[in-house]
Design a protein around this motif. Structure first.
Motif, mmCIF file in Angstrom:
data_model
loop_
_atom_site.group_PDB
_atom_site.id
_atom_site.type_symbol
_atom_site.label_atom_id
_atom_site.label_comp_id
_atom_site.label_asym_id
_atom_site.label_seq_id
_atom_site.Cartn_x
_atom_site.Cartn_y
_atom_site.Cartn_z
ATOM 1 N N PRO A 281 0.813 -1.223 0.000
ATOM 2 C CA PRO A 281 0.000 0.000 0.000
ATOM 3 C C PRO A 281 0.842 1.267 0.000
ATOM 4 O O PRO A 281 1.918 1.332 0.604
ATOM 5 C CB PRO A 281 -0.807 -0.104 1.299
ATOM 6 C CG PRO A 281 -0.834 -1.558 1.611
ATOM 7 C CD PRO A 281 0.476 -2.108 1.129
ATOM 8 N N ASP A 295 -3.684 3.620 4.132
ATOM 9 C CA ASP A 295 -4.513 2.963 5.143
ATOM 10 C C ASP A 295 -5.863 2.505 4.598
ATOM 11 O O ASP A 295 -6.576 1.746 5.267
ATOM 12 C CB ASP A 295 -4.752 3.912 6.327
ATOM 13 C CG ASP A 295 -3.481 4.209 7.112
ATOM 14 O OD1 ASP A 295 -2.526 3.405 7.002
ATOM 15 O OD2 ASP A 295 -3.436 5.240 7.817
ATOM 16 N N ASP A 298 -5.183 -2.656 1.146
ATOM 17 C CA ASP A 298 -4.255 -3.704 1.583
ATOM 18 C C ASP A 298 -3.113 -3.894 0.605
ATOM 19 O O ASP A 298 -2.025 -4.348 0.977
ATOM 20 C CB ASP A 298 -5.000 -5.034 1.729
ATOM 21 C CG ASP A 298 -6.124 -4.966 2.741
ATOM 22 O OD1 ASP A 298 -5.851 -4.592 3.893
ATOM 23 O OD2 ASP A 298 -7.278 -5.281 2.373
ATOM 24 N N ASN A 333 -0.494 -11.981 -2.035
ATOM 25 C CA ASN A 333 -0.600 -12.162 -0.582
ATOM 26 C C ASN A 333 0.542 -11.477 0.153
ATOM 27 O O ASN A 333 0.331 -10.791 1.160
ATOM 28 C CB ASN A 333 -0.620 -13.662 -0.271
ATOM 29 C CG ASN A 333 -0.608 -13.974 1.215
ATOM 30 O OD1 ASN A 333 0.470 -14.134 1.801
ATOM 31 N ND2 ASN A 333 -1.773 -14.051 1.822
ATOM 32 N N ALA A 336 0.267 -7.765 0.212
ATOM 33 C CA ALA A 336 -0.803 -7.348 1.114
ATOM 34 C C ALA A 336 -0.441 -7.572 2.581
ATOM 35 O O ALA A 336 -1.270 -7.313 3.457
ATOM 36 C CB ALA A 336 -2.082 -8.098 0.778
ATOM 37 N N GLY A 337 0.754 -8.059 2.832
ATOM 38 C CA GLY A 337 1.201 -8.250 4.213
ATOM 39 C C GLY A 337 1.325 -9.682 4.646
ATOM 40 O O GLY A 337 1.765 -9.975 5.766
ATOM 41 N N ARG A 341 -5.889 -14.705 4.600
ATOM 42 C CA ARG A 341 -6.807 -13.623 4.251
ATOM 43 C C ARG A 341 -8.045 -14.192 3.557
ATOM 44 O O ARG A 341 -7.941 -15.067 2.705
ATOM 45 C CB ARG A 341 -6.140 -12.626 3.302
ATOM 46 C CG ARG A 341 -5.004 -11.838 3.947
ATOM 47 C CD ARG A 341 -4.369 -10.866 2.969
ATOM 48 N NE ARG A 341 -3.463 -9.993 3.692
ATOM 49 C CZ ARG A 341 -3.839 -8.866 4.295
ATOM 50 N NH1 ARG A 341 -5.089 -8.490 4.237
ATOM 51 N NH2 ARG A 341 -2.956 -8.133 4.945
ATOM 52 N N VAL A 344 -9.721 -8.813 0.634
ATOM 53 C CA VAL A 344 -8.654 -7.843 0.425
ATOM 54 C C VAL A 344 -9.240 -6.621 -0.277
ATOM 55 O O VAL A 344 -10.128 -6.739 -1.127
ATOM 56 C CB VAL A 344 -7.503 -8.464 -0.410
ATOM 57 C CG1 VAL A 344 -7.967 -8.810 -1.822
ATOM 58 C CG2 VAL A 344 -6.294 -7.547 -0.467
ATOM 59 N N THR A 345 -8.775 -5.443 0.122
ATOM 60 C CA THR A 345 -9.145 -4.210 -0.574
ATOM 61 C C THR A 345 -7.923 -3.745 -1.354
ATOM 62 O O THR A 345 -6.862 -3.519 -0.771
ATOM 63 C CB THR A 345 -9.573 -3.110 0.415
ATOM 64 O OG1 THR A 345 -10.723 -3.552 1.122
ATOM 65 C CG2 THR A 345 -9.917 -1.821 -0.332
ATOM 66 N N ARG A 354 -13.095 -3.871 -2.825
ATOM 67 C CA ARG A 354 -12.967 -4.951 -1.860
ATOM 68 C C ARG A 354 -13.507 -6.235 -2.464
ATOM 69 O O ARG A 354 -14.620 -6.255 -2.998
ATOM 70 C CB ARG A 354 -13.717 -4.626 -0.562
ATOM 71 C CG ARG A 354 -13.475 -5.665 0.537
ATOM 72 C CD ARG A 354 -14.140 -5.315 1.856
ATOM 73 N NE ARG A 354 -15.580 -5.514 1.810
ATOM 74 C CZ ARG A 354 -16.487 -4.554 1.835
ATOM 75 N NH1 ARG A 354 -16.088 -3.283 1.880
ATOM 76 N NH2 ARG A 354 -17.779 -4.809 1.797
#
Length: 393
Positions: A281, A295, A298, A333, A336-337, A341, A344-345, A354
């Motif tokens: 992000p 924020d 993702d 993945n 996105a961190g 999951r 995911v957005t 989303r």
């Protein structure tokens, strides 16, 4: 001088998600075009206005982008427990062919409404007020899709307050469930790996997640090819070298995925696979001027369709994003961190979306159970589309 009179064919022009297309009932097509083949392709090419060396599609219904050069044919269901068969044709803008190799997830949002309005759904299953569940057989990829279409006073509700980035005006929300979304036959990860080393001449060796879910898609890291993941259309589509690079990646990825046997075949298979690049992000400003904060999302994703960066996100690619995000260790993945999951957005050029998906391990292989997203749809025009009769010869 010869004169070929025009014929008129019943048709409906619809927006579905961030795409537009011309919708037909199979039985309304000229007899020669009711079966797959040259007559059907020639008809649809002429309807859309292709092939057009000017790449404007002025003499047809197309809008000169991959999102607006689309056709849909609905017919009686061939599978038990379904309401309708849905066949999608992606029409090339500057070349004389229709690509039947994949689905359009965005236009899927309009299929349910068109099926209801066209009499494919039993009247007894349409509530006076509420949600009508339309069971769609996607004939290109042989998968089931469930559309949850809002109904008001016995009719499809098209207006509402659901906002979809990439679409200017709000409309009624249509929830779409893509059941068992792995595209076509074979493994969801055709190489057996969630990440591969893809060697691309002139580019180098890239990390790549190659997945069959929604539509065959090749995900790569933005940083590895010199991007940030916040790019808008002009940054890519105005750069011929960049477009050539992405096409080379796409062709070599298609071979690696087993979709084609040689890179030369990619030119005749423009619709699939897709290429997308991902990044963690970051703040950016969307194409409409909307501020997107790190924020708010993702992961960042940019995807190419028919050789150009998409203005938002293809619906089928959104399914691929959701499914890949649900599998630990894929590039999506990880960007996105990581971790487990179920939704995911992601940030795309027009804003955010989303999506949700569920995937499970079956032995050594990953299996996608379902992917879901909300879209909207509405009729733009209906009546007849006209084409010169010599295009049926």
């Amino acid at each position: 001088m010869t004169h070929a009179p025009q014929i008129k064919v019943p048709a409906t022009y619809m927006r579905g998600g961030t795409s537009k297309g011309v919708f037909f009932r199979l039985q309304d097509l000229p007899e020669a075009a009711q079966v797959p083949g040259q007559a059907r392709d020639k008809l649809l090419l002429r309807v859309i206005g292709s092939p057009d060396p000017y790449q404007k599609q002025i003499d047809g219904m197309g809008g000169a982008t991959s999102s607006t050069s689309k056709t849909v044919i609905l017919s009686e269901p061939t599978q038990p427990g379904h309401d309708v068969d849905y066949l999608f044709g992606q029409v090339s803008i500057d070349k004389p062919f229709v690509d039947w190799s994949g689905n359009c997830g965005n236009l899927t949002a309009a299929v349910g409404a068109f099926a209801i309005n066209s009499g494919f759904v039993d009247a007894g299953r349409i509530p006076e007020n509420g949600i009508c569940t339309v069971r769609i057989w996607q004939a290109n990829i042989k998968k089931t899709i469930i559309a949850h279409v809002p109904i008001t006073k016995g009719k499809v509700q098209e207006t509402g307050d659901f906002e979809l980035d990439g679409v200017t005006f709000p409309a009624a929300e249509v929830l779409i469930d893509f059941m068992d979304p792995a595209d076509g036959e074979g493994s969801m990860f055709p190489t057996g790996n969630v990440v591969d080393q893809l060697e691309v001449p002139g580019v180098g060796v890239l990390n790549a997640t190659m997945i069959n879910a929604g539509i065959p898609t090749i995900f790569i890291n933005a940083q590895e090819i010199g991007y940030t993941g916040t790019e808008l259309q002009d940054a890519i589509n105005g750069d011929p070298k960049a477009l050539a690079m992405f096409e080379t990646i796409r062709a070599h990825g298609a071979v690696r995925m087993g979709l084609i046997s040689s890179v030369e075949e990619a030119a005749a298979r423009q619709h699939t696979p897709k290429v997308a690049f991902v990044a963690p992000p970051s703040d950016y400003v969307s194409s409409s001027g909307k501020d997107i904060g790190a924020d708010d999302i993702d992961v960042l994703v940019r995807a190419l369709s028919m050789g150009k960066l998409h203005h938002a996100m293809m619906g089928t690619a959104a399914v691929a994003i959701a499914t890949a995000a649900a599998v630990p260790g894929t590039l999506v993945n990880l960007a996105a961190g990581g971790g487990e999951r179920h939704e995911v957005t992601f940030g795309h050029p027009s804003g955010t979306l989303r999506v949700g998906a569920s995937a499970r391990k079956d032995g050594d292989a990953w299996v996608a159970e379902k992917a879901s997203m909300s879209r909207s749809a509405r009729i733009l025009m209906d009546g007849w589309v006209r084409v010169p009769s010599d295009h049926l010869a």
